[in-house]
Write a protein that holds these residues in place. Sequence first.
Motif, PDB file in Angstrom:
ATOM      1  N   SER A  18       0.850  -1.207   0.000  1.00  0.00           N
ATOM      2  CA  SER A  18       0.000   0.000   0.000  1.00  0.00           C
ATOM      3  C   SER A  18       0.876   1.242   0.000  1.00  0.00           C
ATOM      4  O   SER A  18       2.083   1.171   0.277  1.00  0.00           O
ATOM      5  N   GLY A  19       0.236   2.377  -0.273  1.00  0.00           N
ATOM      6  CA  GLY A  19       0.955   3.645  -0.214  1.00  0.00           C
ATOM      7  C   GLY A  19       1.402   3.952   1.205  1.00  0.00           C
ATOM      8  O   GLY A  19       2.527   4.416   1.427  1.00  0.00           O
ATOM      9  N   GLY A  20       0.532   3.696   2.157  1.00  0.00           N
ATOM     10  CA  GLY A  20       0.884   3.943   3.565  1.00  0.00           C
ATOM     11  C   GLY A  20       2.057   3.083   3.999  1.00  0.00           C
ATOM     12  O   GLY A  20       2.945   3.537   4.730  1.00  0.00           O
ATOM     13  N   TYR A  21       2.098   1.844   3.517  1.00  0.00           N
ATOM     14  CA  TYR A  21       3.225   0.965   3.835  1.00  0.00           C
ATOM     15  C   TYR A  21       4.518   1.524   3.224  1.00  0.00           C
ATOM     16  O   TYR A  21       5.578   1.486   3.853  1.00  0.00           O
ATOM     17  N   THR A  32      -3.223  17.112   5.211  1.00  0.00           N
ATOM     18  CA  THR A  32      -2.980  15.872   4.473  1.00  0.00           C
ATOM     19  C   THR A  32      -4.051  14.887   4.897  1.00  0.00           C
ATOM     20  O   THR A  32      -5.010  15.251   5.576  1.00  0.00           O
ATOM     21  N   LEU A  33      -3.884  13.618   4.477  1.00  0.00           N
ATOM     22  CA  LEU A  33      -4.844  12.597   4.884  1.00  0.00           C
ATOM     23  C   LEU A  33      -4.233  11.717   5.972  1.00  0.00           C
ATOM     24  O   LEU A  33      -3.012  11.630   6.107  1.00  0.00           O
ATOM     25  N   ALA A  34      -5.094  11.036   6.694  1.00  0.00           N
ATOM     26  CA  ALA A  34      -4.710  10.281   7.882  1.00  0.00           C
ATOM     27  C   ALA A  34      -3.592   9.242   7.691  1.00  0.00           C
ATOM     28  O   ALA A  34      -2.854   8.989   8.645  1.00  0.00           O
ATOM     29  N   GLU A  50       8.946  12.041  -0.227  1.00  0.00           N
ATOM     30  CA  GLU A  50       7.773  12.622  -0.883  1.00  0.00           C
ATOM     31  C   GLU A  50       6.614  11.631  -0.905  1.00  0.00           C
ATOM     32  O   GLU A  50       6.770  10.505  -1.382  1.00  0.00           O
ATOM     33  N   ASP A  51       5.481  12.083  -0.411  1.00  0.00           N
ATOM     34  CA  ASP A  51       4.235  11.319  -0.505  1.00  0.00           C
ATOM     35  C   ASP A  51       3.536  11.764  -1.785  1.00  0.00           C
ATOM     36  O   ASP A  51       2.908  12.819  -1.828  1.00  0.00           O
ATOM     37  N   CYS A  52       3.662  10.951  -2.826  1.00  0.00           N
ATOM     38  CA  CYS A  52       3.138  11.305  -4.156  1.00  0.00           C
ATOM     39  C   CYS A  52       1.828  10.580  -4.446  1.00  0.00           C
ATOM     40  O   CYS A  52       1.525  10.290  -5.621  1.00  0.00           O
ATOM     41  N   ALA A  53       1.054  10.304  -3.408  1.00  0.00           N
ATOM     42  CA  ALA A  53      -0.214   9.587  -3.610  1.00  0.00           C
ATOM     43  C   ALA A  53      -1.101  10.315  -4.620  1.00  0.00           C
ATOM     44  O   ALA A  53      -1.862   9.682  -5.344  1.00  0.00           O
ATOM     45  N   HIS A  54      -0.995  11.658  -4.669  1.00  0.00           N
ATOM     46  CA  HIS A  54      -1.836  12.431  -5.593  1.00  0.00           C
ATOM     47  C   HIS A  54      -1.023  13.088  -6.713  1.00  0.00           C
ATOM     48  O   HIS A  54      -1.535  13.962  -7.412  1.00  0.00           O
ATOM     49  N   THR A  55       0.243  12.732  -6.837  1.00  0.00           N
ATOM     50  CA  THR A  55       1.073  13.388  -7.865  1.00  0.00           C
ATOM     51  C   THR A  55       1.798  12.397  -8.774  1.00  0.00           C
ATOM     52  O   THR A  55       2.783  12.772  -9.414  1.00  0.00           O
ATOM     53  N   TYR A  91       4.356   6.225  -3.784  1.00  0.00           N
ATOM     54  CA  TYR A  91       3.120   6.327  -4.574  1.00  0.00           C
ATOM     55  C   TYR A  91       2.115   5.307  -4.067  1.00  0.00           C
ATOM     56  O   TYR A  91       2.496   4.268  -3.528  1.00  0.00           O
ATOM     57  N   SER A  92       0.854   5.604  -4.285  1.00  0.00           N
ATOM     58  CA  SER A  92      -0.205   4.670  -3.923  1.00  0.00           C
ATOM     59  C   SER A  92      -0.885   4.170  -5.201  1.00  0.00           C
ATOM     60  O   SER A  92      -1.087   4.939  -6.143  1.00  0.00           O
ATOM     61  N   CYS A  93      -1.225   2.888  -5.228  1.00  0.00           N
ATOM     62  CA  CYS A  93      -1.924   2.304  -6.381  1.00  0.00           C
ATOM     63  C   CYS A  93      -3.334   1.894  -5.967  1.00  0.00           C
ATOM     64  O   CYS A  93      -3.938   1.009  -6.580  1.00  0.00           O
ATOM     65  N   GLN A  94      -3.819   2.543  -4.927  1.00  0.00           N
ATOM     66  CA  GLN A  94      -5.153   2.279  -4.418  1.00  0.00           C
ATOM     67  C   GLN A  94      -6.199   2.809  -5.412  1.00  0.00           C
ATOM     68  O   GLN A  94      -5.911   3.719  -6.191  1.00  0.00           O
ATOM     69  N   THR A  95      -7.370   2.267  -5.362  1.00  0.00           N
ATOM     70  CA  THR A  95      -8.402   2.553  -6.363  1.00  0.00           C
ATOM     71  C   THR A  95      -8.643   4.035  -6.639  1.00  0.00           C
ATOM     72  O   THR A  95      -8.912   4.420  -7.776  1.00  0.00           O
ATOM     73  N   TYR A  96      -8.526   4.898  -5.638  1.00  0.00           N
ATOM     74  CA  TYR A  96      -8.858   6.316  -5.840  1.00  0.00           C
ATOM     75  C   TYR A  96      -7.674   7.159  -6.289  1.00  0.00           C
ATOM     76  O   TYR A  96      -7.776   8.371  -6.377  1.00  0.00           O
ATOM     77  N   LYS A  97      -6.533   6.520  -6.574  1.00  0.00           N
ATOM     78  CA  LYS A  97      -5.354   7.279  -6.990  1.00  0.00           C
ATOM     79  C   LYS A  97      -5.224   7.202  -8.522  1.00  0.00           C
ATOM     80  O   LYS A  97      -6.221   7.027  -9.195  1.00  0.00           O
ATOM     81  N   HIS A  98      -3.987   7.301  -9.044  1.00  0.00           N
ATOM     82  CA  HIS A  98      -3.856   7.456 -10.493  1.00  0.00           C
ATOM     83  C   HIS A  98      -3.689   6.154 -11.263  1.00  0.00           C
ATOM     84  O   HIS A  98      -3.787   6.128 -12.483  1.00  0.00           O
TER      85      HIS A  98
HETATM   86  C1  LIG Z   1      -4.149   7.446  -0.264  1.00  0.00           C
HETATM   87  C2  LIG Z   1      -3.108   8.255   0.395  1.00  0.00           C
HETATM   88  C3  LIG Z   1      -1.995   7.693   1.025  1.00  0.00           C
HETATM   89  C4  LIG Z   1      -1.848   6.238   1.304  1.00  0.00           C
HETATM   90  O1  LIG Z   1      -2.147   5.379   0.341  1.00  0.00           O
HETATM   91  P1  LIG Z   1      -2.798   3.934   0.642  1.00  0.00           P
HETATM   92  O2  LIG Z   1      -2.379   3.201  -0.573  1.00  0.00           O
HETATM   93  O3  LIG Z   1      -4.260   4.123   0.786  1.00  0.00           O
HETATM   94  O4  LIG Z   1      -2.148   3.400   1.891  1.00  0.00           O
HETATM   95  C5  LIG Z   1      -1.014   8.539   1.485  1.00  0.00           C
HETATM   96  N1  LIG Z   1      -1.114   9.861   1.378  1.00  0.00           N
HETATM   97  C6  LIG Z   1      -2.186  10.449   0.830  1.00  0.00           C
HETATM   98  C7  LIG Z   1      -2.222  11.928   0.754  1.00  0.00           C
HETATM   99  C8  LIG Z   1      -3.221   9.660   0.331  1.00  0.00           C
HETATM  100  O5  LIG Z   1      -4.296  10.242  -0.193  1.00  0.00           O
END
Ligand SMILES: *Cc1c(COP(=O)(O)O)cnc(C)c1O
Length: 397
Positions: A66-69, A92-94, A161-166, A185-192
Amino acid sequence: MNEIFSGSFTQQEPLSEAAIAAALAVMRHGRLHRYNVEPGELGEAALLEQEFAAQMGARYCLAVASGGYALATAMRAVGVTAGDAVLTNAFTLAPVPGAIASLGAKPVFVDVTEDLVIDLDDLAAKAGQARVLMLSHMRGHLCDMDRLMQICDAAGITVIEDCAHTMGASWNGVASGRHGAIGCYSCQTYKHVNSGEGGLLITDDEDIAARAIMLSGSYMLFERHLAAPDPAVFDRIKYDTPNISGRMDNLRAAILRPQLTDLATQVERWNTRYRCIEAGLQNTPGLQVIHRPEAEVYVGSSIQFLLLDWAADKVQDVIRRCGARGVELKWFGGAEPVAFTSRYDSWRYASQQNLPQSDRILAGIVDMRVPLTFSLEDCALIARIIRAETSAVFQSK
Ligand SMILES: *Cc1c(COP(=O)(O)O)cnc(C)c1O
């Protein structure tokens, strides 16, 4: 009669036939674990890492669960331990303060500006308080990365860098995730890109890369990685680096590889939608559109605007009235965390911090997802609804 929007703000596009075919191939052979490969076979996870490293111009890449990991692994790999202070964004997000807390480290929040980026003056003022900055490019807004790196380099701060949205964004021609020591980077459903869950980490530093790979749960199978440093680098760290399993599997990697190929096209599609909504919101009384600097290439997968210095009940009125017309807006100013929005003061595992500038801005941030399932007509309609309802409430203020 009032126009109503009837689309879904959480519905992403289906996966491409190429991604589906790649997933089926993995399911047919059954070797889903990344290290479960036949002699000479290159696993999907290893290939994904090799391709993403090349795409980003990075020496090393690691795919994780995951992105958080990825964020937590990045901090561990640069030596953050329990009790350490880590600078991070108040907006930011949790998962970001959560990743810091997962190491027993302590988030030190830095203010947000009206452009919704980290306040570089506040960062400079707090630079002495930590040796690591977990920089969240929250909602895809990039700060002046050249100035940020000057501040951090001068203070000896390592930037993650937390590039979850970039993913797909850049500053002054340098891709987001390539300024700091590590990009996540995050590859979760709501990302890119969408594999349900998943994360990617890139770096040019061989020691960081080797530690991250061991941390992710490589056992002594790190030689099966294709975007990893030489085995000699692992010899330096392999006995001292714990295994904290969080690997990516071959099924999700298979789904992601074709999506990375399509990224540039998708970015353009997001930005066409973003610009359409942005244009429709310009010059709405009481509503501040977020300034996007010339040097920034963004990915408009969500849009924000400010109802700055509005009374809380009036902001809630706008959100309720838009909601009644099918437009789902989220507010970062609510006292109680709701769905994915929460405020730094609701992360009570962190010490209480006083950020009046951020309080003022957070109280005005309204946020909306822009899934690619929206047509341009949808986007124009959504903007008309927001404009009409905001104007109506503003006039009654
Ligand atoms: C989604 C998100 C994460 C973490 O990504 P996960 O894959 O859901 O763990 C980190 N930072 C931001 C800003 C996010 O939106």
